[in-house]
Design a protein around this motif. Structure first.
Motif: not given
Length: 252
Positions: A213, A216, A220, A191-192, A200, A194-197, A218
């Motif tokens: 990251n 954010s 991983y 899911g990284a 970033d 989906k969560e990262c842009k 977060k």
């Protein structure tokens, strides 16, 4: 021709077979040293787990010692099933990576096959040869599609240092290790992408097997690169074979 549903490769599957990759790499990449003056300095890769007996003996013969690689910069985010036609379309495969000017041009075409509707931000800005993105984050089955060494080479030529994906198509992982262009790192967490842009700011720490990251906040987990690390660190399978004495060096 592989498909988007081709079996993805786990790092734990490929490590014992790294030293068997030599015959699969085309002759064009035997001459990558010609490109070296135009390349970034090689970074070292920390050994996150013990080497196999064969790799350990080779590393000992070459005088290798564990070291740390850290990549820091902006990330470029893509989804699942990114194929080699999206990474580098077939029309650009006439470019010869052993020629410095064509190597740079190959980098300028990295990811031009991505649909602009889904990816409005280009990996390499128009008129540029290098990308601003040091790290690529993807989903499952990254690098599926047709077999071409140009795919990881284009990413490396554009300036990418590492790809972080949930899983890889076997041929892309193999070509990344054989050419030494990018570190194909496998995310332990899903899911990284989906969560990262895109844009970033991230740090990839191979010694601690994490990606941070900073935008954010977060973190991983990454799976260890293992025995593939020294091969990428050396600059590819032929450079590694020369370094460890498996084949004669150019000066011999």
């Amino acid at each position: 021709m592989a498909t988007a549903t081709a079996t993805a490769l786990s790092l734990t599957e490929v490590a014992p077979a790294v030293l068997a990759l030599v015959p699969a790499v085309s002759r064009a990449f035997r001459h990558r040293s010609r490109v070296a003056p135009h390349r970034r300095p090689a970074l070292k890769c920390h050994q996150s787990r013990p080497l196999t007996a064969v790799a350990a003996a080779a590393a000992a013969a070459a005088g290798d010692s564990p070291s740390t690689a850290v990549f820091h910069g902006e990330c470029f985010v893509v989804g699942d099933n990114i194929d080699t036609d999206q990474i580098i379309p077939a029309e650009h495969l006439t470019l010869v990576p052993s020629k410095p000017d064509e190597y740079r041009k190959l980098g300028s075409f990295a990811f031009v096959g991505l649909p602009t509707a889904a990816y409005p931000t280009p990996f390499v800005a128009p008129g540029e040869e290098k990308s601003r993105y040091a790290v690529i984050i993807g989903g499952a089955n990254f690098g599926c599609g047709s077999s071409r060494e140009h795919a990881p080479v284009a990413l490396g030529a554009a300036g990418a240092r590492a790809v972080l994906a949930e899983s890889y198509a076997r041929i892309f992982f193999r070509n990344s290790v054989a050419t030494g262009e990018v570190y194909p790192l496998e995310l332990a967490d899903t899911g990284a992408w989906k969560e990262c842009k895109t844009g970033d700011v991230v740090t990839v720490d191979l010694a601690n097997c994490i990606m941070i990251n900073h935008t954010s906040g977060k973190q991983y987990k990454l799976k260890p690169i293992g025995d593939a690390g020294p091969v990428i660190e050396a600059g590819g399978i032929f450079a590694y074979a020369r370094k460890t004495g498996m084949i004669a060096s150019k000066s011999a």
